[in-house]
Design an enzyme around this catalytic site. Structure first.
Site, PDB file in Angstrom:
ATOM      1  N   CYS A  75      -0.194  -4.176  -0.605  1.00 60.91           N
ATOM      2  CA  CYS A  75      -0.033  -2.750  -0.283  1.00 60.91           C
ATOM      3  C   CYS A  75      -0.501  -2.455   1.136  1.00 60.91           C
ATOM      4  O   CYS A  75       0.126  -1.680   1.873  1.00 60.91           O
ATOM      5  CB  CYS A  75      -0.781  -1.881  -1.301  1.00 60.91           C
ATOM      6  SG  CYS A  75      -2.567  -2.141  -1.352  1.00 60.91           S
ATOM      7  N   HIS A 129      -5.963   0.468  -3.542  1.00 61.17           N
ATOM      8  CA  HIS A 129      -4.535   0.647  -3.291  1.00 61.17           C
ATOM      9  C   HIS A 129      -4.345   1.700  -2.212  1.00 61.17           C
ATOM     10  O   HIS A 129      -5.144   2.637  -2.076  1.00 61.17           O
ATOM     11  CB  HIS A 129      -3.811   1.084  -4.566  1.00 61.17           C
ATOM     12  CG  HIS A 129      -2.322   1.071  -4.435  1.00 61.17           C
ATOM     13  ND1 HIS A 129      -1.606  -0.082  -4.205  1.00 61.17           N
ATOM     14  CD2 HIS A 129      -1.402   2.079  -4.463  1.00 61.17           C
ATOM     15  CE1 HIS A 129      -0.310   0.203  -4.120  1.00 61.17           C
ATOM     16  NE2 HIS A 129      -0.168   1.506  -4.262  1.00 61.17           N
ATOM     17  N   HIS A 141       5.113   3.032  -1.038  1.00 63.52           N
ATOM     18  CA  HIS A 141       4.070   2.011  -1.120  1.00 63.52           C
ATOM     19  C   HIS A 141       4.583   0.728  -1.756  1.00 63.52           C
ATOM     20  O   HIS A 141       5.602   0.727  -2.450  1.00 63.52           O
ATOM     21  CB  HIS A 141       2.867   2.534  -1.917  1.00 63.52           C
ATOM     22  CG  HIS A 141       3.176   2.977  -3.310  1.00 63.52           C
ATOM     23  ND1 HIS A 141       2.406   2.632  -4.410  1.00 63.52           N
ATOM     24  CD2 HIS A 141       4.183   3.754  -3.829  1.00 63.52           C
ATOM     25  CE1 HIS A 141       2.908   3.176  -5.510  1.00 63.52           C
ATOM     26  NE2 HIS A 141       3.976   3.862  -5.183  1.00 63.52           N
TER      27      HIS A 141
END
Length: 306
Positions: A75, A129, A141
């Site tokens: 990510c 994240h 994302h």
């Protein structure tokens, strides 16, 4: 997810916005602010477009960073890549370091280009994240190994509400003002020659071959600042000593290879927002001062510019 092993070197190029602005002396504060927001919006759109173009082309990995097809990102490295492809250097592939860049933004004030962080783990203090806000309550994302790159509505799942952690606005903090001051010019030139310079034992400017100190001298000279030495120990005697918490773009930062040593063996050009451009035998790289390696080996910083 945090990076554990990456098999490719980090690369970036820096470009400046071509949006015309009035000469600084003729700008009213309102005109300058409007131009800045226009540049921010344009840059955010470019970054988001790059991210969207990778949907269906990249797969998730927290052990490999592959910035060429077939792309592989975590990510955080996904964001690092799409920002750097548009001339904005985050300097890090760790969410917890990204969290310290730019400025904090309330969830109800998000705008395109903001970084949005989530924390689902019940232990630790760092986010696990991160994605980029693209407007209309939506997030772009690299989600996970099943979904890969997706656009998610932040009201669509309990995950986004229950695990929302923070948001940071890194634009325009990581962008160059127009016109750039001397410190910004130094940082820009450090980035500009990053991909073409080779670091070794000799200084041959015509061939872009430099020692570490030679690279610093060259970047400064390209920015209108002249120094007469390429030796790190002599460069460390120049200018004014600057406290680590008072660094500005264009400052020169010195490190040792051994903890506690005052002998400089590594040098970096401070580029703002904790980022440093470092000439090494493996090439010119970008990192953040927040990393333990640089915190533990930091010696001093010097401000050469007036």
């Amino acid at each position: 997810m945090k990076k554990t092993i990456f098999t490719a070197a980090l690369a970036l190029t820096v470009s400046c916005s071509s949006i015309p602005v009035l000469p600084a002396a003729l700008q009213t504060p309102e005109v300058a602010a409007a131009a800045s927001q226009q540049a921010v919006n344009q840059k955010a759109d470019q970054i988001i477009a790059t991210g969207k173009s990778l949907i269906g082309k990249a797969t998730y990995s927290n052990t490999q960073y592959k910035p060429t097809a077939p792309y592989r990102f975590s990510c955080a490295t996904f964001l690092m890549y799409i920002f750097e492809q548009n001339g904005v250097d985050l300097g890090t592939y760790n969410e917890d370091y990204m969290l310290k860049q730019g400025k904090a933004v309330a969830r109800n004030q998000l705008q395109k280009g903001d970084l949005v962080f989530f924390k689902s783990k019940k232990t630790g203090t760092d986010p696990d994240h991160v994605g980029i806000y693209i407007g209309n309550n939506k997030l772009l994302h690299m989600a996970d190994s099943k979904q890969n790159i997706v656009i998610s509505d932040m009201n669509s799942k309990p995950y986004y509400k229950d695990n929302y952690f923070a948001a940071r606005r890194v634009l325009p903090a990581l962008m160059t003002s127009n016109p750039a001051n001397t410190g910004e010019k130094i940082a820009n030139n450090a980035f500009l020659h990053k991909n073409s310079a080779r670091i070794g034992t000799a200084n041959v400017a015509a061939q872009k071959r430099f020692t570490a100190g030679g690279y610093v001298q060259y970047v400064l000279s390209q920015s209108g600042v002249k120094i007469n030495t390429t030796t790190l120990s002599e460069q460390m005697k120049l200018g004014t000593t600057v406290a680590r918490n008072n660094l500005q773009q264009g400052d020169i930062v010195f490190f040792s290879s051994a903890k506690g040593s005052k002998n400089p063996t590594l040098v970096g050009i401070y580029a703002g927002e904790h980022r440093i451009v470092i000439p090494t035998k493996d090439g010119v790289i970008t990192r953040v001062l927040l990393a333990d390696y640089y915190k533990d080996r930091y010696i001093t910083a010097k401000r050469i510019i007036k």
